[in-house]
Each structure stands twice: as C-alpha cells, then as structure tokens.
Scaffold this active site. Structure first.
Site, PDB file in Angstrom:
ATOM      1  CE  LYS A 119      27.999  -2.869  -6.287  1.00 26.89           C
ATOM      2  NZ  LYS A 119      28.329  -1.816  -7.273  1.00 26.89           N
ATOM      3  NE  ARG A 178      -1.635  -2.357   2.813  1.00 28.62           N
ATOM      4  CZ  ARG A 178      -1.818  -3.612   2.416  1.00 28.62           C
ATOM      5  NH1 ARG A 178      -2.887  -3.946   1.763  1.00 28.62           N
ATOM      6  NH2 ARG A 178      -0.938  -4.557   2.697  1.00 28.62           N
ATOM      7  CB  THR A 179       3.495   2.505   2.255  1.00 28.18           C
ATOM      8  OG1 THR A 179       2.759   2.074   3.398  1.00 28.18           O
ATOM      9  CG2 THR A 179       4.132   3.847   2.550  1.00 28.18           C
ATOM     10  NE  ARG A 234       7.431   0.784   4.720  1.00 31.88           N
ATOM     11  CZ  ARG A 234       6.207   0.262   4.744  1.00 31.88           C
ATOM     12  NH1 ARG A 234       6.021  -0.996   4.400  1.00 31.88           N
ATOM     13  NH2 ARG A 234       5.170   0.999   5.089  1.00 31.88           N
ATOM     14  CG  HIS A 282       3.931   3.991   8.598  1.00 32.87           C
ATOM     15  ND1 HIS A 282       4.028   4.839   7.519  1.00 32.87           N
ATOM     16  CD2 HIS A 282       3.548   2.785   8.106  1.00 32.87           C
ATOM     17  CE1 HIS A 282       3.708   4.161   6.417  1.00 32.87           C
ATOM     18  NE2 HIS A 282       3.425   2.919   6.747  1.00 32.87           N
TER      19      HIS A 282
HETATM   20  C1  NCD Z   1       2.160  -1.185   8.186  1.00 30.77           C
HETATM   21  C2  NCD Z   1       3.664  -0.958   8.269  1.00 30.77           C
HETATM   22  O1  NCD Z   1       4.382  -1.177   7.288  1.00 30.77           O
HETATM   23  O2  NCD Z   1       4.072  -0.519   9.328  1.00 30.77           O
HETATM   24  N1  NCD Z   1       1.714  -1.376   6.879  1.00 30.77           N
HETATM   25  C3  NCD Z   1       1.387  -0.273   6.136  1.00 30.77           C
HETATM   26  O3  NCD Z   1       2.215   0.544   5.822  1.00 30.77           O
HETATM   27  N2  NCD Z   1       0.093  -0.128   5.797  1.00 30.77           N
HETATM   28  C4  NCD Z   1       1.657  -2.211   9.124  1.00 30.77           C
HETATM   29  C5  NCD Z   1       2.299  -3.556   9.167  1.00 30.77           C
HETATM   30  O4  NCD Z   1       3.192  -3.875   8.396  1.00 30.77           O
HETATM   31  O5  NCD Z   1       1.868  -4.342  10.005  1.00 30.77           O
END
Ligand code: NCD
Length: 332
Positions: free
Chosen positions: A89, A59-60, A111, A138
C-alpha cells in the site's frame, strides 16, 4: 536499556565467538539427529520470532522457523512479506519495522530485497537477523558454510578455496569471504565471468587481512589443488536479460569431469538452490521491463553421487547453526 544483539554482517563475528557458536551448533546437531526435542524446547520457551521474507527462500526460512520452534519459541511472519504487508500500500519499511518492534518480538529475522538491513535495525529496539539483503550479505549462511568446512575439512586455516560463478551479486560468497579472512593462510581463487567479478570492497578487506586471492577464468587449473570448491548460481533476478545471462551462465559449470580434477579429499559446496537447465525465470530489468530468462544448470546433478559433494550436508547444517545463533542472540 540493553543493546539488542543483531546479526547484520559476517565481519562482526570474531574467531572466539565463532568457536563458541560452533561448539553449541555441534551439540544442537546431536540433539537434532537423535530427535531429542525435550532437550531443546526448554531453551527458549515462550519467546517469539518474527520471520519476514521479502524475497523467495526455501532453506533459510524453513531452517530458521524450524530452529525457533525446536527451541520452544513461537513464530509469526510472512513468506511473501512484500505482497502481504502494507508495503504493497506504499508504507515505508522503516514505518513497518517500527510498528512491529513495538509488539515486542524477541527477534526479527528478515530477508530483504535491498541492501540496508543495518539502517532498519538501527532504528528499532528488537534484535534483527539478516537472512540475506539484496546483493549485500548473508551472514548466517556464511556461518553454516564455515561450520561445514570445519566439519568436513577439520580446519579453517591453510585452505585453498575456489569460488565459482556470480561473485558480484552472490551475497553468500561475499559473507563467506569476510569470515575466511579471519583465519590464517587461506587462499581464495575467484572464478567468475568478467561481468560478475568480485567487488572491490571484499578484495580490499582480504588485502587488509593479508588473505591471498587470485582472480582467474581457468577453472580446471583452480580446481586442481583445491580443498573447498564453492559453486554458486548466476543471480538472474538481479536484472539480466537473455543475451547477458547466456554470455555469463555457460562459462563455468561444475560437472563430474571437472570435479574429478580436484583432489580426492576436496569438498564441493553450493548454498543452493541450483537451477535446473531449461527452467524459465521472470526477471525485472533495470529499466522496469520484465523478461523471461531460460536458465542453465551451474552444478550438474550427476555430481551428487561424487564423494566430494557436500551441499546437502551443508544445507542440513543450517538448522543446528541457526539454533545456536538464535540462542546466542536471545541470551540474557
Ligand atoms: C542463497 C541466497 O538466498 O542468497 N540461498 C540460500 O539462502 N541458501 C543463494 C542463492 O539464492 O543463490
């Protein structure tokens, strides 16, 4: 030189700015629903987003990249940056980001598998958006969660929120707690196994912001008068062997029977992904050993047809909210 507008942690957002962003997100959502792309692609034409994911995402990443393209931006990056970058590396992330920033992207969405995006961001001139850093935060998820609550419940104050599952490693609940602490008269009930309790930094923040919180293992009682039920996945990948996982995962599962104890107008949220029972996940333990863990569903798919289920609308909101956020970050 102008200071870059980073998005690093949820607590950086003040209520006035959140209101402004949500008004824009509502407008973006109307364009998305009408597929009025000619309205949106003229907002940030020719600007460039780097999208670097050192941890898995559906999703993100997709909503960020879609948001950027629907705003007319160009997107470059990697969905498996840990493997397909010079980190493999032995390059430090500081070096990688210094070089990438010198190519002048307009924003870098990251991320990361470890906490500490703030320190990376402080060393470069490009704006950085934290799309989840280890067990840290997040913030863009928390904003879309808050937007969902506003849309569904019609308010962000006087709410009873029940958060269930992995409070220790779940970055979404940590960030959301920071945001809820900015509004008056909210109450959070944390329902977590002892090993996965919410950590002290968040509890201290809530106390400082006069937000009431309760820690309990009585899920049924917590749900009874909830406005928002927020279920989360047990984060097995943060180093859990099978005995530990079994001990914590079976504890609190949201099923239709459980959910029907909640008021009619309550909403059930989950950041997703939810795990399918029996799924096998490879997990690296603290001692470096890699083990396979058999997972247990924390949110029964039978809840999907319950009128309280809000998690797919919540996931959709990632798109308009991230469009509004990109526009804000890149505003001149
Ligand atoms: C979450 C995350 O990556 O922290 N997912 C997301 O971004 N919707 C929740 C999770 O991974 O449990």
């Amino acid at each position: 030189m102008k200071r870059p507008r980073h998005i690093l942690e949820a607590q950086q957002f003040e209520v006035g700015l959140i209101e402004q962003l949500f008004r824009r997100a509502e407008w973006m959502s109307r364009q998305v629903k009408a597929a009025s792309w000619e309205q949106t692609t003229s907002i940030l034409p020719g600007r460039m987003m780097y999208s670097l994911f050192y941890e898995p995402s559906t999703r993100t990443r997709m909503s960020f990249e879609t948001a950027a393209k629907r705003l007319g931006m160009q997107v470059l990056g990697s969905e498996d940056a840990g493997t397909y970058s010079s980190r493999s590396k032995g390059e430090s992330d500081d070096d990688s980001f210094q070089v990438m920033s010198s190519y002048r992207p307009d924003v870098i969405v990251v991320r990361h598998d470890r906490e500490g995006i703030r320190s990376l961001a402080s060393k470069i001139s490009s704006p950085v958006i934290n799309a989840g850093d280890g067990a840290g935060q997040h913030p863009t998820q928390a904003l879309l969660d808050l937007f969902t609550i506003q849309t569904k419940c019609g308010r962000l104050e006087n709410l009873k929120i029940v958060m269930i599952g992995d409070m220790k490693n779940g970055r979404t609940v940590r960030s959301l707690a920071y945001l809820l602490g900015k509004y008056t008269n909210n109450q959070i009930t944390f329902v977590a196994p002892y090993e996965l309790k919410m950590s002290g930094d968040i509890l201290d923040y809530l106390t400082k912001h006069k937000l009431r919180y309760i820690e309990t293992d009585n899920l049924a009682a917590a749900i009874k008068d909830a406005d928002v039920i927020y279920a989360t996945r047990i984060q097995a990948e943060r180093g859990m062997d099978q005995p530990t996982y079994d001990r914590v995962a079976g504890h609190f599962r949201v099923t239709p029977a459980e959910l029907n104890r909640a008021p009619q107008q309550a909403i059930l949220m989950h950041p997703l992904p939810r795990v399918g029972t029996g799924t096998i996940q490879k997990v690296k333990l603290a001692n470096g050993e890699v083990v396979s863990v058999k997972l247990l569903n924390e949110l029964d798919p039978a809840c999907d047809s319950n009128p309280r289920a809000a998690y797919f609308d919540q996931a959709y909101n990632g798109l308009p909210v991230r469009m509004a956020l990109l526009e804000w970050v890149l505003a001149d």
